[in-house]
Design an enzyme around this catalytic site. Structure first.
Site, PDB file in Angstrom:
ATOM      1  N   SER A 151      10.124  -1.504  -6.164  1.00  0.00           N
ATOM      2  CA  SER A 151      10.087  -0.399  -7.120  1.00  0.00           C
ATOM      3  C   SER A 151      11.309   0.474  -6.904  1.00  0.00           C
ATOM      4  CB  SER A 151       8.824   0.452  -6.924  1.00  0.00           C
ATOM      5  OG  SER A 151       8.880   1.641  -7.688  1.00  0.00           O
ATOM      6  N   TYR A 164       3.883   6.099  -1.058  1.00  0.00           N
ATOM      7  CA  TYR A 164       4.170   4.938  -1.895  1.00  0.00           C
ATOM      8  C   TYR A 164       5.665   4.602  -1.873  1.00  0.00           C
ATOM      9  CZ  TYR A 164       4.634   2.001  -6.042  1.00  0.00           C
ATOM     10  OH  TYR A 164       4.928   0.978  -6.901  1.00  0.00           O
TER      11      TYR A 164
END
Length: 256
Positions: A148, A161
């Site tokens: 990501s 995250y």
């Protein structure tokens, strides 16, 4: 029969995180070509039945569903070994599991934050190394790791995250170097994707869709890419964001 056609299209695919919207879209796209055997691995195999039906409707002739829990790192090698033994080799493996979580909740529950870190990072390390051993042994194949852009520079509102994705990205890039000459690793860095994962969050900048990311993944496989940005312009955006002075970065990140 060779495992891939002239464009590198895989005949068989293993999805670790079989419920992933991006992985589902990717396999559907691959099914338009040569992909006919798929193994879906997930924590709740029964919940993957609709995904299996969807892939069969898309043209996949052989779909198997197996149990796989990202948190059970001590079992990953055994699970991967059993999948390889049952299917006699696989051309493509998608590491597509991950937990977004809520940073405010993590602030109040460090143990939950640690579980997320295990699922997102340690689980990918243990399963990725187990897969790598088989790819090295068979002498071909590709491991696709869904990273990501959140890992490119971690924002204050997704510390856990983002940091797990930073670690995952670094691991996958290094593993690709380690496998050079026997197999391939492709790291995918999507931006904000409209999937079930964000749970109704408003769109982020340059938001994209699972189908668009899938198209970028398949295009990356065809050209032999080691890193795929989705959308591609994010590569240049983060080339700038990564070098912003910290005070300016905090202002920019707070507005995203």
């Amino acid at each position: 029969t060779p495992p891939r056609d002239a464009l590198g299209a895989p005949e068989s695919v293993l999805v670790l995180g079989g419920g992933s919207d991006i992985a589902r879209a990717t396999v559907r796209t691959l099914a338009e070509g040569r992909t006919r055997r798929v193994v879906l691995a997930g924590r709740e195999p029964a919940a993957l039945a609709p995904v299996a039906d969807e892939l069969r409707a898309a043209g996949v002739t052989d779909v198997d569903v197996v149990a796989f829990d990202a948190l059970e790192t001590d079992r990953h090698e055994q699970v991967i070994d059993e999948i390889w033994a049952a299917h006699g080799g696989l051309d493509l493996v998608l590491v597509a599991f991950g937990v977004l979580g809520d940073q405010d909740r993590f602030d109040d529950d460090p143990a939950d934050a640690a579980r997320t870190a295990v699922a997102n990072y340690a689980g990918a390390v243990s399963s990725g190394l187990a897969v790598a051993a088989h790819l090295r042994q068979q002498g071909h194949g590709t491991l696709v790791v869904l990273s990501s852009v959140a890992g490119e520079r971690v924002r204050a509102d997704n510390v856990v995250y983002g940091s797990t994705k930073a670690g995952l990205d670094a691991f996958a890039q290094g593993l690709g170097d380690r496998l050079a000459g026997s197999a391939r690793v492709m790291v995918v860095r999507p931006g904000f994707v409209r999937t079930s994962m964000p749970g109704g969050m408003p769109d982020g900048p340059m938001a994209t869709t699972a189908d668009a990311v899938a198209d970028d993944i398949v295009a990356g496989l065809r050209r032999g890419a080691h890193t795929v940005w989705s959308p591609a312009k994010l590569r240049w955006v983060f080339a700038v964001l990564k070098v912003l002075p910290r005070p300016l970065w905090r202002l920019v990140a707070a507005r995203r």
